[in-house]
Design an enzyme around this catalytic site. Structure first.
Site, mmCIF file in Angstrom:
data_model
loop_
_atom_site.group_PDB
_atom_site.id
_atom_site.type_symbol
_atom_site.label_atom_id
_atom_site.label_comp_id
_atom_site.label_asym_id
_atom_site.label_seq_id
_atom_site.Cartn_x
_atom_site.Cartn_y
_atom_site.Cartn_z
ATOM 1 N N ASP A 163 0.803 -1.218 0.000
ATOM 2 C CA ASP A 163 0.000 0.000 0.000
ATOM 3 C C ASP A 163 0.843 1.278 0.000
ATOM 4 O OD1 ASP A 163 -2.353 1.522 0.231
ATOM 5 O OD2 ASP A 163 -2.228 1.515 2.426
ATOM 6 N N ASN A 411 6.940 -7.280 7.121
ATOM 7 C CA ASN A 411 5.690 -6.620 7.487
ATOM 8 C C ASN A 411 4.508 -7.380 6.904
ATOM 9 O OD1 ASN A 411 4.039 -4.201 8.417
ATOM 10 N ND2 ASN A 411 3.482 -4.321 6.255
ATOM 11 N N GLU A 412 3.590 -7.767 7.763
ATOM 12 C CA GLU A 412 2.339 -8.416 7.373
ATOM 13 C C GLU A 412 2.530 -9.547 6.366
ATOM 14 O OE1 GLU A 412 -0.675 -5.571 6.281
ATOM 15 O OE2 GLU A 412 -0.991 -5.048 8.372
ATOM 16 N N ASN A 466 -0.234 -5.416 13.800
ATOM 17 C CA ASN A 466 -0.965 -4.369 13.065
ATOM 18 C C ASN A 466 -2.444 -4.698 13.222
ATOM 19 O OD1 ASN A 466 1.495 -3.441 12.228
ATOM 20 N ND2 ASN A 466 1.229 -3.949 10.058
ATOM 21 N N TYR A 468 -6.593 -3.299 13.059
ATOM 22 C CA TYR A 468 -7.514 -2.271 12.540
ATOM 23 C C TYR A 468 -8.940 -2.490 13.023
ATOM 24 C CZ TYR A 468 -3.703 -0.435 9.768
ATOM 25 O OH TYR A 468 -2.524 0.164 9.388
ATOM 26 N N GLU A 505 0.957 -0.875 13.986
ATOM 27 C CA GLU A 505 0.010 -0.131 13.146
ATOM 28 C C GLU A 505 -1.360 -0.220 13.785
ATOM 29 O OE1 GLU A 505 -0.272 -1.084 8.965
ATOM 30 O OE2 GLU A 505 1.907 -1.261 8.777
HETATM 31 C C1 BDP Z 1 -1.289 -2.491 6.437
HETATM 32 C C2 BDP Z 1 0.056 -2.209 5.863
HETATM 33 C C3 BDP Z 1 0.293 -0.760 5.513
HETATM 34 C C4 BDP Z 1 -0.974 -0.155 4.974
HETATM 35 C C5 BDP Z 1 -2.025 -0.181 6.058
HETATM 36 C C6 BDP Z 1 -3.355 0.428 5.608
HETATM 37 O O1 BDP Z 1 1.114 -2.712 6.650
HETATM 38 O O2 BDP Z 1 1.347 -0.667 4.606
HETATM 39 O O3 BDP Z 1 -0.786 1.134 4.484
HETATM 40 O O4 BDP Z 1 -2.246 -1.496 6.503
HETATM 41 O O5 BDP Z 1 -4.216 -0.323 5.138
HETATM 42 O O6 BDP Z 1 -1.863 -3.428 5.616
HETATM 43 O O7 BDP Z 1 -3.512 1.630 5.727
#
Ligand code: BDP
Length: 598
Positions: A163, A411-412, A466, A468, A505
């Site tokens: 991304d 990362n991820e 990370n 969300y 994140e």
């Molecule tokens: C994660 C990634 C990061 C993205 C972020 C997003 O590590 O690079 O920019 O989420 O979705 O998947 O904003």
């Protein structure tokens, strides 16, 4: 790898400035034996994409050419003359006066070559054929395909498997430096610290080429006073040391001299800080004390420059982070410039140093994040060789930096699908042997590969997550988001009661200027609420050692229906104006001490 500096025995010459530039026309390839025929210009350092402005350059996939002339003063031609690129993104073939000099793949680390045999007195020509293509064998990982048009020309397509925009070009400085023919080629700083008595045995191990009798080492403090002397073979004992502390840096200088027949033939000065790092139970200790990470994942991303080095942004970003009460960041998702690492050493910023292992998830997409599932990533990708090279070059470059307290190897990635564990194990085993300072190694877990699916976390020294909840998951439902986040943390802690957990994140896209009362995504108010519920859960967990949000600032991405001129999860805009969340976080972070919070 040594950073180029001028000393009594070394000189540095910049090749930055405006170079000639051309897109490769594959039907009539450029002939390197003659000067590049083009009317186009390109500033170096800088990504070519936004400088080029129009779609043909901005979205170009394939090869481009850079060229300029340079002169090396006659007085230096008997020295060892080295041409150094701090980063050519992603792959480069370098020619001097039409002759091939060096090839390098991997767009975020330096490479160099001796060019004595290729240069003349007077004007010389350096030409770079650069590719911005990435695929399933490279880091970062890209989805690459090619077809042929009606005239038989190759049509290349590239879609990032991650991304951020695939900014490419001569993104960092290009320099020529000279050394004597007998020279110091590398320096490795290690030490044993006695924290109780503030004493340290410091080993400055130098590698050198050529004809010399001895490597002399002198250690100077910040007042330029000699505090220790010896040679490169044995440790030098220092008393009454001043530790390098987060946001309170202290740097010693190791002056390394090659001696032949009593005379100095080469000298190099390496700054270094003395600090200890240790993961102990659920704590992350710096200098023996439990540290709490506050900060962000960043990008090297600025208007026009793209991913090109921007030292004014670097300085401002650290000042902004200080203003916010932050003490750390992650070099998401690739090694940052050497200048940034040196700045962090000076300023005391704590860095999680990440290699360019991103996109290691089959079919990664920000359009369907919560609906994705691990598939056959590890039989589709063929990245092991590139990954080992990336870890090798990263650690070789950054090993002496006090600011680096942990390495992030990925990362991820897909840490759940078949073959994950074997792949991770081999990368972790390989990488751990490379760090002379034995820092912790970790990878950043993807929410898709949650606690019940991930099979690799035992390999990681710290659980980096990370998450969300409240954005891709439980969108606009903060009550559920909070509950799910709490469950997730408890489950990870139950599975690994002896490992610390931190977030690398968490964030919500926010278009600066939008406001609403009723939890409406993309508004500044929503972003503030998002951070409030996350912070509330963090504070309930004594094993939680840090919060690095996503992202420090808005940044450019590939186009897509979930991106509005880029990713808007910044708590600052791309121009570094604060959104409301930045002020809310400032209030929070200024009240959280760097040490002993957990
Ligand atoms: C994660 C990634 C990061 C993205 C972020 C997003 O590590 O690079 O920019 O989420 O979705 O998947 O904003």
């Amino acid at each position: 790898m040594l950073y180029p500096i001028t000393t009594q025995t070394r000189t540095v010459q910049s090749l930055n400035g405006v170079w000639k530039f051309a897109l490769e026309n594959e039907a009539t390839p450029n002939d390197v034996s003659t000067p590049l025929e083009t009317k186009k210009s390109m500033s170096v350092p800088g990504s070519f994409n936004d400088q080029g402005v129009t779609r043909d350059i901005r979205m170009h996939v394939g090869y481009v050419w850079y060229e300029r002339e340079f002169v090396v003063a006659d007085s230096l031609l008997n020295e060892r003359v080295v041409l150094r690129f701090d980063a050519a993104t992603h792959e480069a073939d370098v020619y001097v006066n039409g002759q091939f000099v060096v090839h390098h793949k991997g767009g975020f680390v330096p490479f160099e070559a001796e060019i004595n045999e290729f240069i003349n007195s007077g004007r010389n020509r350096v030409t770079v054929k650069l590719s911005n293509m990435i695929d399933y064998t490279s880091l970062p990982v890209g989805n690459y395909s090619e077809t042929k048009d009606d005239e038989g020309n190759i049509v290349r397509k590239l879609s990032e498997n991650f991304d951020f925009f695939n900014y490419a070009g001569l993104n960092r400085y290009v320099r020529i430096y000279t050394t004597p023919k007998t020279y110091i080629s590398d320096i490795t700083v290690t030490y044993d610290v006695d924290l109780d008595n503030l004493a340290a045995d410091v080993k400055i191990a130098a590698e050198a080429e050529g004809d010399y009798d001895e490597v002399k080492v002198t250690i100077l403090d910040e007042a330029d006073q000699v505090v220790g002397e010896g040679n490169s073979d044995a440790a030098i004992s220092l008393k009454d040391i001043t530790l390098w502390q987060p946001l309170n840096a202290y740097l010693y200088k190791a002056k390394v001299e090659l001696i032949k027949d009593g005379a100095v033939v080469d000298v190099y000065e390496e700054d270094f800080g003395i600090r200890t790092v240790e993961v102990k139970g659920t704590q992350f200790l710096i200098n023996g004390k439990p540290f709490y990470f506050k900060g962000a994942g960043k990008h090297e991303d600025s208007f026009i420059n793209g991913r090109g080095i921007n030292e004014a942004y670097n300085v401002a970003d650290l000042n902004i982070m200080r203003w916010m009460g932050a003490n750390s960041f992650r070099t998401s998702h690739y090694p940052y410039s050497e200048e940034m690492m040196r700045l962090c050493d000076r300023e005391g910023f704590v860095v999680i140093d990440e290699c360019a292992a991103v996109g290691m998830f089959e079919g990664f997409s920000v359009d369907s994040a919560s609906g994705m599932a691990a598939k056959s990533t590890w039989s589709v990708l063929d990245t092991k060789e590139a990954h080992e090279q990336a870890m090798y070059e990263l650690i070789k470059r950054d090993k002496n930096h006090a600011c680096v307290v942990m390495w992030s190897v990925m990362n991820e990635p897909d840490s759940a699908g078949p073959g994950s564990y074997e792949y991770f194990k081999s990368i972790f085993d390989y990488s751990r042997k490379l760090d002379p300072q034995n820092r912790p190694f970790a990878y950043v877990n993807f929410q898709i590969c949650g606690v019940d699916k991930d099979v690799c976390m035992e390999l990681s020294d710290v659980i980096l997550l990370n998450r969300y909840f409240g954005w891709y998951w439980d969108t606009a439902d903060f009550a559920s988001a909070e509950a799910h986040l709490r469950e997730d943390m408890a489950a990870w802690h139950a599975k690994f009661p002896d490992k610390p957990i931190m977030f690398c994140e968490y964030g919500a896209d926010t278009v600066a200027g939008l406001h609403a009362i009723a939890d409406i995504p993309f508004t500044e108010d929503y972003q503030v609420e998002y951070y409030k519920i996350n912070s509330k859960v963090f504070d309930e967990c004594d094993y939680f050692i840090g919060e690095q949000l996503w992202n420090f600032a808005d940044f450019e991405t590939k186009t897509g229906i979930n991106r509005v001129q880029g990713n808007k999860k910044g708590v600052f805009t791309r121009g570094r104006d604060p959104k409301a969340a930045a002020r809310w976080l400032r209030e929070r972070w200024l009240n959280i001490p760097d040490f002993d919070y957990k």
